[in-house]
Structure formats: structure tokens, C-alpha cells
Design a protein around this motif. Structure first.
Motif, PDB file in Angstrom:
ATOM      1  N   UNK A 192      -0.891   3.915   5.965  1.00 41.37           N
ATOM      2  CA  UNK A 192      -1.016   2.547   5.446  1.00 41.37           C
ATOM      3  C   UNK A 192      -0.939   1.463   6.510  1.00 41.37           C
ATOM      4  N   UNK A 193      -0.188   1.690   7.590  1.00 35.60           N
ATOM      5  CA  UNK A 193      -0.073   0.646   8.605  1.00 35.60           C
ATOM      6  C   UNK A 193      -1.421   0.362   9.269  1.00 35.60           C
ATOM      7  N   UNK A 194      -2.285   1.364   9.366  1.00 40.40           N
ATOM      8  CA  UNK A 194      -3.601   1.142   9.967  1.00 40.40           C
ATOM      9  C   UNK A 194      -4.452   0.231   9.092  1.00 40.40           C
ATOM     10  N   UNK A 195      -4.461   0.484   7.790  1.00 38.77           N
ATOM     11  CA  UNK A 195      -5.240  -0.374   6.887  1.00 38.77           C
ATOM     12  C   UNK A 195      -4.633  -1.769   6.821  1.00 38.77           C
ATOM     13  N   UNK A 196      -3.318  -1.860   6.846  1.00 39.11           N
ATOM     14  CA  UNK A 196      -2.687  -3.174   6.846  1.00 39.11           C
ATOM     15  C   UNK A 196      -2.999  -3.947   8.128  1.00 39.11           C
ATOM     16  N   UNK A 197      -3.191  -3.242   9.238  1.00 34.69           N
ATOM     17  CA  UNK A 197      -3.592  -3.922  10.474  1.00 34.69           C
ATOM     18  C   UNK A 197      -4.966  -4.553  10.309  1.00 34.69           C
ATOM     19  N   UNK A 198      -5.877  -3.836   9.640  1.00 40.86           N
ATOM     20  CA  UNK A 198      -7.201  -4.416   9.375  1.00 40.86           C
ATOM     21  C   UNK A 198      -7.076  -5.621   8.457  1.00 40.86           C
ATOM     22  N   UNK A 199      -6.209  -5.521   7.454  1.00 40.90           N
ATOM     23  CA  UNK A 199      -6.013  -6.652   6.547  1.00 40.90           C
ATOM     24  C   UNK A 199      -5.369  -7.838   7.256  1.00 40.90           C
ATOM     25  N   UNK A 200      -4.502  -7.558   8.217  1.00 41.35           N
ATOM     26  CA  UNK A 200      -3.834  -8.637   8.948  1.00 41.35           C
ATOM     27  C   UNK A 200      -4.828  -9.518   9.693  1.00 41.35           C
ATOM     28  N   UNK A 201      -5.921  -8.918  10.160  1.00 42.54           N
ATOM     29  CA  UNK A 201      -6.900  -9.674  10.924  1.00 42.54           C
ATOM     30  C   UNK A 201      -7.767 -10.572  10.050  1.00 42.54           C
TER      31      UNK A 201
ATOM     32  N   UNK B  48       5.487   3.472  -0.749  1.00 40.30           N
ATOM     33  CA  UNK B  48       6.402   3.446   0.383  1.00 40.30           C
ATOM     34  C   UNK B  48       5.863   4.332   1.484  1.00 40.30           C
ATOM     35  N   UNK B  49       6.450   4.150   2.693  1.00 35.50           N
ATOM     36  CA  UNK B  49       6.258   5.113   3.771  1.00 35.50           C
ATOM     37  C   UNK B  49       7.243   6.259   3.576  1.00 35.50           C
ATOM     38  N   UNK B  50       6.733   7.491   3.689  1.00 40.98           N
ATOM     39  CA  UNK B  50       7.565   8.682   3.451  1.00 40.98           C
ATOM     40  C   UNK B  50       8.342   8.982   4.733  1.00 40.98           C
ATOM     41  N   UNK B  51       9.544   8.458   4.808  1.00 40.07           N
ATOM     42  CA  UNK B  51      10.301   8.505   6.059  1.00 40.07           C
ATOM     43  C   UNK B  51      10.656   9.925   6.524  1.00 40.07           C
TER      44      UNK B  51
ATOM     45  N   UNK C 245       0.847  -1.189   0.000  1.00 30.13           N
ATOM     46  CA  UNK C 245       0.000   0.000   0.000  1.00 30.13           C
ATOM     47  C   UNK C 245       0.882   1.238   0.000  1.00 30.13           C
ATOM     48  N   UNK C 246       0.545   2.196  -0.866  1.00 34.49           N
ATOM     49  CA  UNK C 246       1.283   3.451  -0.935  1.00 34.49           C
ATOM     50  C   UNK C 246       0.760   4.441   0.096  1.00 34.49           C
ATOM     51  N   UNK C 247       1.612   5.375   0.464  1.00 35.81           N
ATOM     52  CA  UNK C 247       1.240   6.436   1.399  1.00 35.81           C
ATOM     53  C   UNK C 247       1.203   7.772   0.659  1.00 35.81           C
ATOM     54  N   UNK C 248       0.094   8.486   0.807  1.00 31.42           N
ATOM     55  CA  UNK C 248      -0.027   9.824   0.234  1.00 31.42           C
ATOM     56  C   UNK C 248      -0.633  10.739   1.281  1.00 31.42           C
ATOM     57  N   UNK C 249      -0.011  11.889   1.477  1.00 33.42           N
ATOM     58  CA  UNK C 249      -0.472  12.841   2.480  1.00 33.42           C
ATOM     59  C   UNK C 249      -1.298  13.953   1.842  1.00 33.42           C
TER      60      UNK C 249
END
Length: 341
Positions: free
Chosen positions: A55-64, A75-78, A40-44
Motif C-alpha cells: 500500500x505504501x507504493x500506491x499511496x506514494x503515487x497518490x501523494x504526488x 492495515x499493514x500486516x506488521x 488502503x488495505x494490505x493483502x498478500x
């Protein structure tokens, strides 16, 4: 070869909750089809081209709702992330997912419009990336954190005995970096990270292949190279082009706003070639991917983009099905053994 898919999380004008649920449903479908990874891409601060800042929040939902597929950010915009907080969030997701996180990091080329809102300077983004990556990597490795860091996450401060909680053993070995500089690609290899080749406007032969070659030449151990390609199967090329046409206006405007004004003058076919889109009948796409100079033996994982700014989740999943059943197997891929029939 491994197979993944990437979404930029489109859906302009739709409720965000619906858009995010569609992303999770797509990840679930990809796992059932045997895909190895979902990215998942990150856009601000965007409401058109990409609508997901976290993206980590949506991936947490997908993980479940999944049990096997690897879950990545691309990517995550470091430079816009406090590195210790990012390490904590990624560690929590890694615990929830059973160690399936792939943390892709970039300096924010597609997010430059948002830097000012975060109090950051675009011209500092590469230096900020390097400084924050050092803090992030050390935390993920379980090294004692440093107290008294500035909000920007710069190294320095008092020593501490505190370490990252929860621990995330192995996550430091699942970092990926995206770059357009061959010298930085070589540095990525020496750091032991994976290389993400994902910018649509990078030419496969003159830009992406040299990046992969520089990375491979600098490796001292096993490497990981993933390349992103837009793949839109249909009955024929004309049908796929007609489906994409309304979305290309939104896509093109986003790049023009970032300074690529030459893209505004291209015809539809020229633009599709310029952004590395493979479209048409499945056998035509297989041939195109096989001849793609940015893929081949240099790449370990093909990451397909099958969604566009105007597509619906059912159409996206249908395209994933064609990729998994007709296109990827012809390129040497086999579904993951735990794929659901």
C-alpha cells in the motif's frame, strides 16, 4: 467528526496497473470532495478480495497528485514486515507527502493464509506484532537503531549511533492499531496510538463498542478512534442490494475460507446485516449510521467503504460524492476547507 474512505483494492481479473490507477484516481476525487483521509488495505498473495500487497507504493503515487488528504494504511500486516525497513519506507512516503502518513498496523487476521509463505507462524502473530512494533516505534522516534537484529526484527544486538533516514518527525505520533481484544485496546490508548475499528464481522454493539470504551477509559491524553463502515447509497435499498449481490459471493467466500463457515448459510439480507453494510437511500443510511451502536461519541473519524469486488471506479467516486454531499453533512461533518469546488 472527520471523514475518510477505505479501499481493499478489488478488481479480480483486471490488469493490476489499471486497478492501482483507479485507486489513485479515487484518492484524488476524495480530496476534491473534502474527505479528510484515504486508507488502503494490505493483502498478500491474493487475486480476488484484495489485490495490493504494497500500500505504501500506491499511496506514494497518490501523494504526488494530492496536497492535503491524509494517507493511511488500514492495515499493514506488521508480523510480515521487517520493522526497520517499514520505518524507512513510511519515512520516505511521509517526506514525499509533506507529513500526511497515517500508519495503521494489524496482526494479520485477514492475511493468515499468507503467513507460511513468509516463513511465519499464525500462532506467533501477536507476539511478533508487539516485538516489531517496539522496533518500528523506536526507529520513527529517531532513537539509535540496533545492529545485528535477526531477520524477524527481534530486539537485541549491538548498540549503534545510526538513526532512521530520512527522519520522520511526528510519524511516531500517527500510528494506529487494530485489535479485537479490549485489553489490547487499552494498551493502544496507553501507548498514545489511534484505534482502528475495521473488521466487518465484528458486531458494533457487542464487540466494537466495548473496544472503543476500553480505549477511551485508558486514555491519558487525546485519543483517536476511527471506525470503518461499508456505505452503499442508491435510489433505494433494493437497487443497492441488487448492485452488491454479485460481489457478495466473492466477499462471502473469502470469509468462509478463513473459518467463518456459518456465513455460508445466511440469506443476502442477513449477510449484509452481519457485515455491517449500510445501504439504500441517503436518508436511510443517515438514520442507520446515527443509530449504529459502534459509532456515536466514541468515534472521531468515520471511514466509509464504497467499493466492492465488482464495482467500477466511476461508481465508487459517485458513491463518495453522495457520502460527501448528502450523508456525512447530516451527521455533523464539514468538508475540509481546502476542498476543491
Amino acid at each position: 467528526m472527520k471523514l475518510g474512505f477505505l479501499t481493499h483494492v478489488h478488481g479480480p481479473g483486471r490488469p493490476a496497473a489499471d486497478v492501482y490507477r483507479d485507486v489513485v484516481d479515487t484518492v484524488v476525487a476524495a480530496e476534491e470532495l473534502g474527505f479528510d483521509s484515504a486508507w488502503i488495505a494490505q493483502h498478500h498473495l491474493r487475486g480476488d478480495y484484495g489485490r495490493l500487497p504494497s500500500p505504501l507504493l500506491v499511496l506514494a503515487a497518490a501523494a504526488q497528485r494530492t496536497r492535503r488528504i491524509r494517507l493511511g494504511t488500514a492495515v499493514t500486516v506488521l508480523p510480515l514486515e521487517p520493522p526497520l525497513r517499514l520505518a524507512e519506507d513510511a519515512a520516505v512516503l511521509d517526506a514525499l507527502s509533506g507529513g500526511r502518513v497515517e500508519l495503521g498496523l494489524g496482526s494479520g487476521g485477514a492475511n493468515q493464509d499468507a503467513f507460511g509463505a513468509f516463513g511465519a507462524r499464525v500462532e506467533d502473530r501477536h507476539a511478533q506484532f508487539d516485538e516489531r512494533l517496539a522496533v518500528l516505534r523506536a526507529a520513527l522516534r529517531g532513537e539509535p537503531v540496533v545492529e545485528g537484529l535477526a531477520e524477524a526484527g527481534l530486539p537485541g544486538g549491538a548498540a549503534s549511533t545510526a538513526v532512521l533516514q530520512p527522519p520522520a518527525p511526528g510519524l511516531a505520533d500517527r500510528l494506529w492499531q487494530s485489535t479485537s481484544d479490549p485489553s489490547r485496546a487499552a494498551a493502544v490508548a496507553r501507548a498514545g496510538d489511534g484505534l482502528l475499528l475495521g473488521t466487518a464481522t465484528h458486531d458494533p454493539e457487542t464487540v466494537q463498542r466495548p473496544l472503543a470504551e476500553a480505549y477511551r477509559a485508558a486514555l491519558t491524553g487525546p485519543g483517536r478512534v476511527a471506525a470503518v463502515r461499508a456505505v452503499f447509497p442508491a435510489a433505494d435499498r433494493a437497487t443497492a442490494r441488487d448492485d452488491l449481490a454479485p460481489a457478495l459471493d466473492v466477499h462471502r467466500q473469502a470469509f468462509v475460507r478463513h473459518g467463518l463457515t456459518e456465513l455460508a448459510e445466511l440469506t443476502t439480507d442477513q449477510y449484509l446485516r452481519r457485515i455491517n453494510v449500510h445501504l439504500g437511500a441517503p436518508d436511510e443510511i443517515v438514520l442507520g449510521l446515527a443509530r449504529d451502536p459502534g459509532l456515536g461519541d466514541l468515534v472521531d473519524e468515520l471511514v466509509v467503504v464504497v467499493s466492492h469486488e465488482r464495482s467500477e471506479v466511476a461508481a465508487d467516486i459517485a458513491r463518495l460524492e453522495v457520502v460527501a454531499r448528502e450523508i456525512a453533512p447530516a451527521l455533523g461533518w464539514s468538508p475540509a476547507r481546502e476542498a476543491v469546488a
